[in-house]
Motif scaffolding. Structure first.
Motif, PDB file in Angstrom:
ATOM      1  N   GLY A  53       1.025  -1.257  -0.094  1.00  0.00           N
ATOM      2  CA  GLY A  53       0.145  -0.016   0.061  1.00  0.00           C
ATOM      3  C   GLY A  53       0.608   1.267   0.108  1.00  0.00           C
ATOM      4  N   TYR A  54       0.210   2.234   0.178  1.00  0.00           N
ATOM      5  CA  TYR A  54       0.851   3.663   0.164  1.00  0.00           C
ATOM      6  C   TYR A  54       1.121   4.084   1.629  1.00  0.00           C
ATOM      7  N   CYS A  55       2.224   4.860   1.705  1.00  0.00           N
ATOM      8  CA  CYS A  55       2.536   5.578   2.949  1.00  0.00           C
ATOM      9  C   CYS A  55       3.195   7.153   2.654  1.00  0.00           C
ATOM     10  N   VAL A  56       2.983   7.828   3.697  1.00  0.00           N
ATOM     11  CA  VAL A  56       3.640   9.178   3.342  1.00  0.00           C
ATOM     12  C   VAL A  56       4.952   9.002   4.066  1.00  0.00           C
ATOM     13  N   ASP A  57       6.051   8.914   3.182  1.00  0.00           N
ATOM     14  CA  ASP A  57       7.279   8.450   3.834  1.00  0.00           C
ATOM     15  C   ASP A  57       7.986   9.887   4.623  1.00  0.00           C
ATOM     16  N   THR A  58       9.098   9.442   5.349  1.00  0.00           N
ATOM     17  CA  THR A  58       9.671  10.519   6.341  1.00  0.00           C
ATOM     18  C   THR A  58      10.254  11.909   5.711  1.00  0.00           C
ATOM     19  N   ASP A  59      10.387  11.877   4.232  1.00  0.00           N
ATOM     20  CA  ASP A  59      10.556  13.141   3.506  1.00  0.00           C
ATOM     21  C   ASP A  59       9.315  13.618   3.175  1.00  0.00           C
ATOM     22  N   GLY A  60       8.283  13.202   3.211  1.00  0.00           N
ATOM     23  CA  GLY A  60       6.869  13.564   2.918  1.00  0.00           C
ATOM     24  C   GLY A  60       6.235  13.321   1.632  1.00  0.00           C
ATOM     25  N   MET A  61       7.214  12.648   1.013  1.00  0.00           N
ATOM     26  CA  MET A  61       6.867  11.918  -0.445  1.00  0.00           C
ATOM     27  C   MET A  61       5.875  10.568  -0.245  1.00  0.00           C
ATOM     28  N   CYS A  62       5.176  10.330  -1.315  1.00  0.00           N
ATOM     29  CA  CYS A  62       4.259   9.299  -1.016  1.00  0.00           C
ATOM     30  C   CYS A  62       4.991   7.940  -1.957  1.00  0.00           C
ATOM     31  N   ARG A  63       5.229   6.949  -1.001  1.00  0.00           N
ATOM     32  CA  ARG A  63       5.837   5.735  -1.506  1.00  0.00           C
ATOM     33  C   ARG A  63       5.042   4.540  -0.994  1.00  0.00           C
ATOM     34  N   VAL A  64       5.761   3.501  -1.623  1.00  0.00           N
ATOM     35  CA  VAL A  64       5.177   2.158  -1.145  1.00  0.00           C
ATOM     36  C   VAL A  64       5.574   1.758   0.096  1.00  0.00           C
ATOM     37  N   THR A  65       4.828   0.795   0.660  1.00  0.00           N
ATOM     38  CA  THR A  65       5.257   0.181   1.981  1.00  0.00           C
ATOM     39  C   THR A  65       4.268  -1.386   2.000  1.00  0.00           C
ATOM     40  N   ASP A  66       4.955  -2.322   2.430  1.00  0.00           N
ATOM     41  CA  ASP A  66       4.337  -3.756   2.619  1.00  0.00           C
ATOM     42  C   ASP A  66       3.307  -3.566   3.685  1.00  0.00           C
ATOM     43  N   ALA A  67       2.316  -4.456   3.198  1.00  0.00           N
ATOM     44  CA  ALA A  67       1.042  -4.494   4.155  1.00  0.00           C
ATOM     45  C   ALA A  67       1.333  -4.953   5.536  1.00  0.00           C
ATOM     46  N   ASP A  68       2.389  -5.741   5.707  1.00  0.00           N
ATOM     47  CA  ASP A  68       2.577  -6.267   7.149  1.00  0.00           C
ATOM     48  C   ASP A  68       3.588  -5.351   7.941  1.00  0.00           C
ATOM     49  N   SER A  69       4.015  -4.348   7.480  1.00  0.00           N
ATOM     50  CA  SER A  69       5.106  -3.529   7.967  1.00  0.00           C
ATOM     51  C   SER A  69       4.510  -2.954   9.268  1.00  0.00           C
ATOM     52  N   ALA A  70       5.036  -3.123  10.543  1.00  0.00           N
ATOM     53  CA  ALA A  70       4.716  -2.439  11.561  1.00  0.00           C
ATOM     54  C   ALA A  70       5.425  -1.181  12.068  1.00  0.00           C
ATOM     55  N   TYR A  71       6.301  -0.620  11.305  1.00  0.00           N
ATOM     56  CA  TYR A  71       7.153   0.398  11.524  1.00  0.00           C
ATOM     57  C   TYR A  71       6.371   1.571  11.000  1.00  0.00           C
ATOM     58  N   SER A  72       5.421   1.687  10.056  1.00  0.00           N
ATOM     59  CA  SER A  72       4.647   2.866   9.692  1.00  0.00           C
ATOM     60  C   SER A  72       3.694   3.202  10.529  1.00  0.00           C
ATOM     61  N   GLY A  73       3.448   4.748  10.785  1.00  0.00           N
ATOM     62  CA  GLY A  73       2.665   5.195  11.547  1.00  0.00           C
ATOM     63  C   GLY A  73       1.099   5.247  11.543  1.00  0.00           C
ATOM     64  N   ILE A  74       0.444   5.704  12.446  1.00  0.00           N
ATOM     65  CA  ILE A  74      -0.973   5.901  12.301  1.00  0.00           C
ATOM     66  C   ILE A  74      -1.273   7.577  12.429  1.00  0.00           C
ATOM     67  N   VAL A  75      -1.971   8.096  11.488  1.00  0.00           N
ATOM     68  CA  VAL A  75      -2.379   9.393  11.528  1.00  0.00           C
ATOM     69  C   VAL A  75      -3.930   9.453  11.060  1.00  0.00           C
ATOM     70  N   PRO A  76      -4.504   9.326  11.991  1.00  0.00           N
ATOM     71  CA  PRO A  76      -6.020   9.091  11.762  1.00  0.00           C
ATOM     72  C   PRO A  76      -6.829  10.475  11.202  1.00  0.00           C
ATOM     73  N   ALA A  77      -7.849  10.256  10.580  1.00  0.00           N
ATOM     74  CA  ALA A  77      -8.599  11.469  10.039  1.00  0.00           C
ATOM     75  C   ALA A  77     -10.115  11.220  10.325  1.00  0.00           C
ATOM     76  N   MET A  78     -10.862  12.143  10.465  1.00  0.00           N
ATOM     77  CA  MET A  78     -12.323  12.027  10.761  1.00  0.00           C
ATOM     78  C   MET A  78     -13.013  13.339  10.461  1.00  0.00           C
ATOM     79  N   TRP A  79     -14.399  13.376  10.245  1.00  0.00           N
ATOM     80  CA  TRP A  79     -15.271  14.383  10.287  1.00  0.00           C
ATOM     81  C   TRP A  79     -15.983  14.743  11.371  1.00  0.00           C
ATOM     82  N   VAL A  80     -15.850  16.132  12.008  1.00  0.00           N
ATOM     83  CA  VAL A  80     -16.352  16.159  13.518  1.00  0.00           C
ATOM     84  C   VAL A  80     -17.314  17.152  13.044  1.00  0.00           C
ATOM     85  N   THR A  81     -18.455  17.432  13.741  1.00  0.00           N
ATOM     86  CA  THR A  81     -19.294  18.406  13.521  1.00  0.00           C
ATOM     87  C   THR A  81     -18.636  19.738  14.379  1.00  0.00           C
ATOM     88  N   LEU A  82     -19.005  21.111  13.636  1.00  0.00           N
ATOM     89  CA  LEU A  82     -18.523  22.318  14.188  1.00  0.00           C
ATOM     90  C   LEU A  82     -19.578  22.801  15.300  1.00  0.00           C
TER      91      LEU A  82
END
Length: 429
Positions: free
Chosen positions: A400-429
């Motif tokens: 799949g895709y990840c945003v790499d440490t330099d900010g570029m979009c690159r490939v990462t293996d599906a089972d890699s546990a070293y890529s982080g989590i940046v959640p997104a959501m829609w919240v009411t104002l």
């Protein structure tokens, strides 16, 4: 209403080709009167109409109608000057006029522009500015270094867990060599009206779920975390960045990498039928982790009530492959749209030039929390930043895709546990 003031005279004789804009009026009906020369009877003839709609429609979509009103929508002739205005109804400020793609056109209020030659839509809203910060929820983040607090927390935590007895700790159920293994635990402890999370592990967490546990197969030691030591992290408010506003809701993404989780437990596909690949977001492991574990832990009931259920776009267009020419190769790996509270950014969202902070690789870079470092997220020695997962599949079945440490979009293996989590959501104002 028919009246002499709206009358249009055509020249006598024929055949004649005549044009009129009805003096700027937009009639729903019109009456045609034919008179013979010198009041003689008309004994024959034919009238043909070719009505050309030269007017264009201006639409204004107010994304936060409860916070203010807008005016100026209507039908206009191309090339004419048009003025639109916005009036707040409370304390929320006006934030500008945007086109249908989300690009800011002007912050003027009123805003005057020339009507284009096609129908046109402006979006506007009242409230927090795009790119501004918002706090909602809490999560373990900063490592505790105060020896007195650490001693008190260790005493409250009680007996440490082991592979055979977790005691009062919770097993992370992480993988070693593709198998869920009891080797790493956590426990949340209250101390002096603050909440802390303890992390303890007997073996290193491998940076891929298929790998063995060793100092050569982990990033935990590089981040300063080693087995048989209890580390404590304080639960703190989570900072989010507002990147879009629609329908009284804001799209927010976390300002830091909060955790480290694999996209899926293995790179192998599930044979089915239907065949499900490891980079399928609908059937990933990270999706239920976000919507069950993270969602329930990070937000209280009142906060959860402000988080909207979103129909998440997982189409081929969301992956960015159509633009790169790999759409045909990626097509087998896209999944159905999903209905989620929490989600990862798609490639299209992560690179949306109209989302503040996503318009360049420099601003897409993110640092990770101390807690994420303890979970084994990779940290660049050059920038101090960490990669984070996207939900979009790459055009290989196990990646799949990840945003790499330099900010570029690159490939990462599906089972890699070293890529982080940046959640997104829609919240009411």
């Amino acid at each position: 209403m028919f009246s002499d003031s709206n009358r249009v005279n055509f020249p006598a004789g024929g055949p004649a080709v005549c044009e009129t804009d009805f003096g700027g009026a937009l009639p729903c009906f019109f009456k045609l009167i034919g008179m013979g020369e010198n009041n003689l009877e008309i004994v024959g003839g034919r009238i043909e109409f070719n009505c050309v709609d030269n007017y264009r429609t201006l639409s204004i979509i107010n994304e936060t109608p409860s916070a203010g009103s807008v005016s100026g929508a209507g039908v206009y002739y191309p090339g004419t000057s048009v003025t639109v205005s916005a009036t707040p109804s409370g304390g929320d400020p006006f934030r500008g006029w945007y086109d249908a793609l989300g690009a800011l056109k002007s912050t003027d209020n009123p805003y005057t522009f020339t009507m284009p030659g096609e129908d046109y839509t402006l979006h506007t809203y009242f409230g927090p500015a795009k790119g501004s910060a918002k706090q909602i929820g809490t999560y373990p983040q900063t490592k505790v270094t105060d020896a007195t607090i650490i001693s008190a927390l260790n005493a409250k935590a009680g007996t440490l867990p082991t592979a055979g007895n977790a005691q009062s700790w919770t097993d992370y159920e992480y993988y070693i060599e593709g198998v869920v293994t009891s080797f790493m635990w956590y426990k949340d402890v209250d101390h002096n009206s603050a909440l802390y999370r303890g992390v303890y592990f007997e073996e290193y967490r491998p940076y891929r779920t298929s790998k063995p546990s060793s100092v050569d197969q982990t990033w935990q030691d590089d981040n300063g975390y080693n087995p048989l030591t209890t580390y404590w992290f304080k639960w703190e408010p989570v900072n989010w960045k507002i990147v879009d506003v629609k329908d009284e809701k804001a799209l927010v993404i976390s300002s830091m990498v909060l955790d480290a989780q694999p996209f899926y437990r293995t790179t192998a596909y599930r044979p089915g039928p239907p065949k499900i690949y490891a980079n399928n977001y609908e059937h990933s492991d990270v999706r239920p982790w976000l919507n069950n574990i993270f969602y329930s832990k990070a937000f209280n009931l009142a906060e959860r009530n402000t988080i909207a259920t979103t129909l998440v776009d997982n189409s081929l267009a969301s992956t960015g492959h159509e633009a790169t020419g790999h759409g045909e190769q990626a097509a087998p790996y896209i999944c159905n749209d999903t209905s989620d509270k929490m989600f990862l950014l798609s490639h299209a969202e992560a690179t949306n030039v109209n989302y503040p902070g996503q318009d360049s690789s420099y601003y897409r870079k993110k640092t990770a929390t101390d807690y994420a470092h303890s979970q084994g997220v990779f940290r660049s020695t050059q920038w101090g930043t960490s990669p984070y997962l996207m939900r979009s599949p790459f055009y290989w079945q196990n990646s799949g895709y990840c945003v790499d440490t330099d900010g570029m979009c690159r490939v990462t293996d599906a089972d890699s546990a070293y890529s982080g989590i940046v959640p997104a959501m829609w919240v009411t104002l």
